[in-house]
Design a protein around this motif. Structure first.
Motif, mmCIF file in Angstrom:
data_model
loop_
_atom_site.group_PDB
_atom_site.id
_atom_site.type_symbol
_atom_site.label_atom_id
_atom_site.label_comp_id
_atom_site.label_asym_id
_atom_site.label_seq_id
_atom_site.Cartn_x
_atom_site.Cartn_y
_atom_site.Cartn_z
ATOM 1 N N ASP A 177 38.700 33.896 37.708
ATOM 2 C CA ASP A 177 38.949 35.349 37.348
ATOM 3 C C ASP A 177 39.778 35.802 36.410
ATOM 4 O O ASP A 177 41.079 35.738 36.993
ATOM 5 C CB ASP A 177 38.831 36.185 38.522
ATOM 6 C CG ASP A 177 38.446 37.575 38.382
ATOM 7 O OD1 ASP A 177 38.889 38.146 37.042
ATOM 8 O OD2 ASP A 177 37.738 38.282 38.979
ATOM 9 N N GLU A 178 39.814 36.041 35.144
ATOM 10 C CA GLU A 178 41.060 36.304 34.137
ATOM 11 C C GLU A 178 41.705 37.446 34.681
ATOM 12 O O GLU A 178 43.069 37.433 34.562
ATOM 13 C CB GLU A 178 40.479 36.515 32.720
ATOM 14 C CG GLU A 178 41.354 36.688 31.733
ATOM 15 C CD GLU A 178 40.783 36.987 30.336
ATOM 16 O OE1 GLU A 178 41.715 37.144 29.372
ATOM 17 O OE2 GLU A 178 39.569 37.019 30.241
ATOM 18 N N LYS A 179 41.053 38.419 35.505
ATOM 19 C CA LYS A 179 41.665 39.868 35.731
ATOM 20 C C LYS A 179 42.569 39.285 36.791
ATOM 21 O O LYS A 179 44.003 39.779 36.944
ATOM 22 C CB LYS A 179 40.684 40.857 36.183
ATOM 23 C CG LYS A 179 41.655 41.989 36.574
ATOM 24 C CD LYS A 179 40.447 43.114 36.980
ATOM 25 C CE LYS A 179 41.399 44.503 37.418
ATOM 26 N NZ LYS A 179 42.251 44.242 38.412
ATOM 27 N N ARG A 180 42.574 38.275 37.830
ATOM 28 C CA ARG A 180 43.311 38.112 38.926
ATOM 29 C C ARG A 180 44.543 37.578 38.349
ATOM 30 O O ARG A 180 45.619 37.709 38.873
ATOM 31 C CB ARG A 180 42.497 37.427 39.864
ATOM 32 C CG ARG A 180 41.504 38.107 40.672
ATOM 33 C CD ARG A 180 41.028 37.068 41.852
ATOM 34 N NE ARG A 180 40.022 38.065 42.526
ATOM 35 C CZ ARG A 180 39.371 37.330 43.613
ATOM 36 N NH1 ARG A 180 39.437 36.131 43.711
ATOM 37 N NH2 ARG A 180 38.716 38.085 44.504
ATOM 38 N N VAL A 181 44.421 36.496 37.427
ATOM 39 C CA VAL A 181 45.295 35.936 36.713
ATOM 40 C C VAL A 181 46.484 36.823 35.997
ATOM 41 O O VAL A 181 47.722 36.848 36.240
ATOM 42 C CB VAL A 181 44.997 34.807 35.797
ATOM 43 C CG1 VAL A 181 46.030 34.201 34.772
ATOM 44 C CG2 VAL A 181 44.084 33.490 36.502
ATOM 45 N N ALA A 182 45.817 37.842 35.385
ATOM 46 C CA ALA A 182 46.537 38.886 34.655
ATOM 47 C C ALA A 182 47.361 39.649 35.770
ATOM 48 O O ALA A 182 48.765 40.001 35.590
ATOM 49 C CB ALA A 182 45.752 39.685 33.790
ATOM 50 N N ASP A 183 46.753 40.036 36.663
ATOM 51 C CA ASP A 183 47.667 40.981 37.813
ATOM 52 C C ASP A 183 48.639 39.986 38.377
ATOM 53 O O ASP A 183 49.762 40.467 38.719
ATOM 54 C CB ASP A 183 46.348 41.130 38.799
ATOM 55 C CG ASP A 183 45.248 42.151 38.524
ATOM 56 O OD1 ASP A 183 45.709 42.904 37.368
ATOM 57 O OD2 ASP A 183 44.290 42.529 39.004
#
Length: 232
Positions: free
Chosen positions: A49-55
């Protein structure tokens, strides 16, 4: 004292690089990343999940984070996962992905793999594919809660194995002004005293002649059955 990280650090070999990869950045994986990173270890977090990585990167909870599909061995290799000393597979709620990922990192020769399970069956499958350690966070949290409700004097606890623990307790009133020698904690309770103190200051391996004060903290090691006999 805080024993929360001992379970992960215990498998480290002398001289290892102390590098961790965490696969799966949900609540559990994020907490593992953040705790290790704050303790000064090099941590790589990965998730599909790209969002989790960014978070994770925005929180500063890991030194590095990548978006990859952990069920693809080539992606794991290109990300450098196979070069880490310890890999934590934190994909507890996706059984197939969890098992495939665990199998891939073990077959690649990662020395120590810790995997999160969501059920007893899941745990057995992870052990079958080679996980060195399997954790069930909900089960462990439930056990900790039950102990805190029935033994309110226990401040912190680290389970060495199913039968032995290190616990930090509040010195009970019945121990007030008595020395460790007088209490005969080893002879009467089968426990060894590791430390005594208060707040953030502890006396490690204290003298047997040191008197204990009600409200101070006492760290002991022994069997769970013996710990349960303490008057706390």
């Amino acid at each position: 004292m805080n024993f929360s990280s001992l379970g992960l650090f215990r498998p480290l070999k002398p001289g290892s690089r102390h590098q961790f990869a965490v696969i799966g950045l949900g609540r559990f994986g994020r907490a593992v990343c953040e705790t290790l990173h704050k303790s000064g270890y090099e941590v790589l977090g990965v998730d599909v999940d790209e969002k989790r990585v960014a978070d994770i990167l925005n929180l500063g909870a890991a030194g590095h984070a990548l978006q990859i599909d952990s069920t693809d061995p080539l992606s794991l290799k290109q990300a450098g996962i196979f070069e880490f000393d310890t890999v934590i597979v934190a994909i507890g709620n996706y059984l197939q992905e969890s098992i495939i990922t665990t199998l891939a990192v073990k077959e690649a020769g990662v020395p120590h793999v810790v995997a999160k399970a969501s059920s007893d069956v899941h745990a057995k499958l992870l052990q079958k594919v080679g996980a060195d350690r399997v954790v069930l966070p909900e089960h462990e949290a439930g056990c900790t809660l039950a102990r805190s409700l029935t033994k309110s004097g226990i401040l912190d606890r680290f389970d060495l194995d199913p039968e032995h623990s290190i616990v930090e307790i509040t010195v009970p009133e019945s121990f007030h002004n008595k020395t460790i020698a007088e209490l005969r904690l080893r002879g009467q309770y089968g426990l060894n005293v590791l430390a005594t103190g208060h707040a953030q200051k502890f006396d490690i391996n204290p003298s047997p002649e040191r008197p204990l004060q009600k409200g101070d903290m006492l760290v002991v090691i022994g069997s769970n059955a013996d710990i349960d006999r303490l008057p706390i």
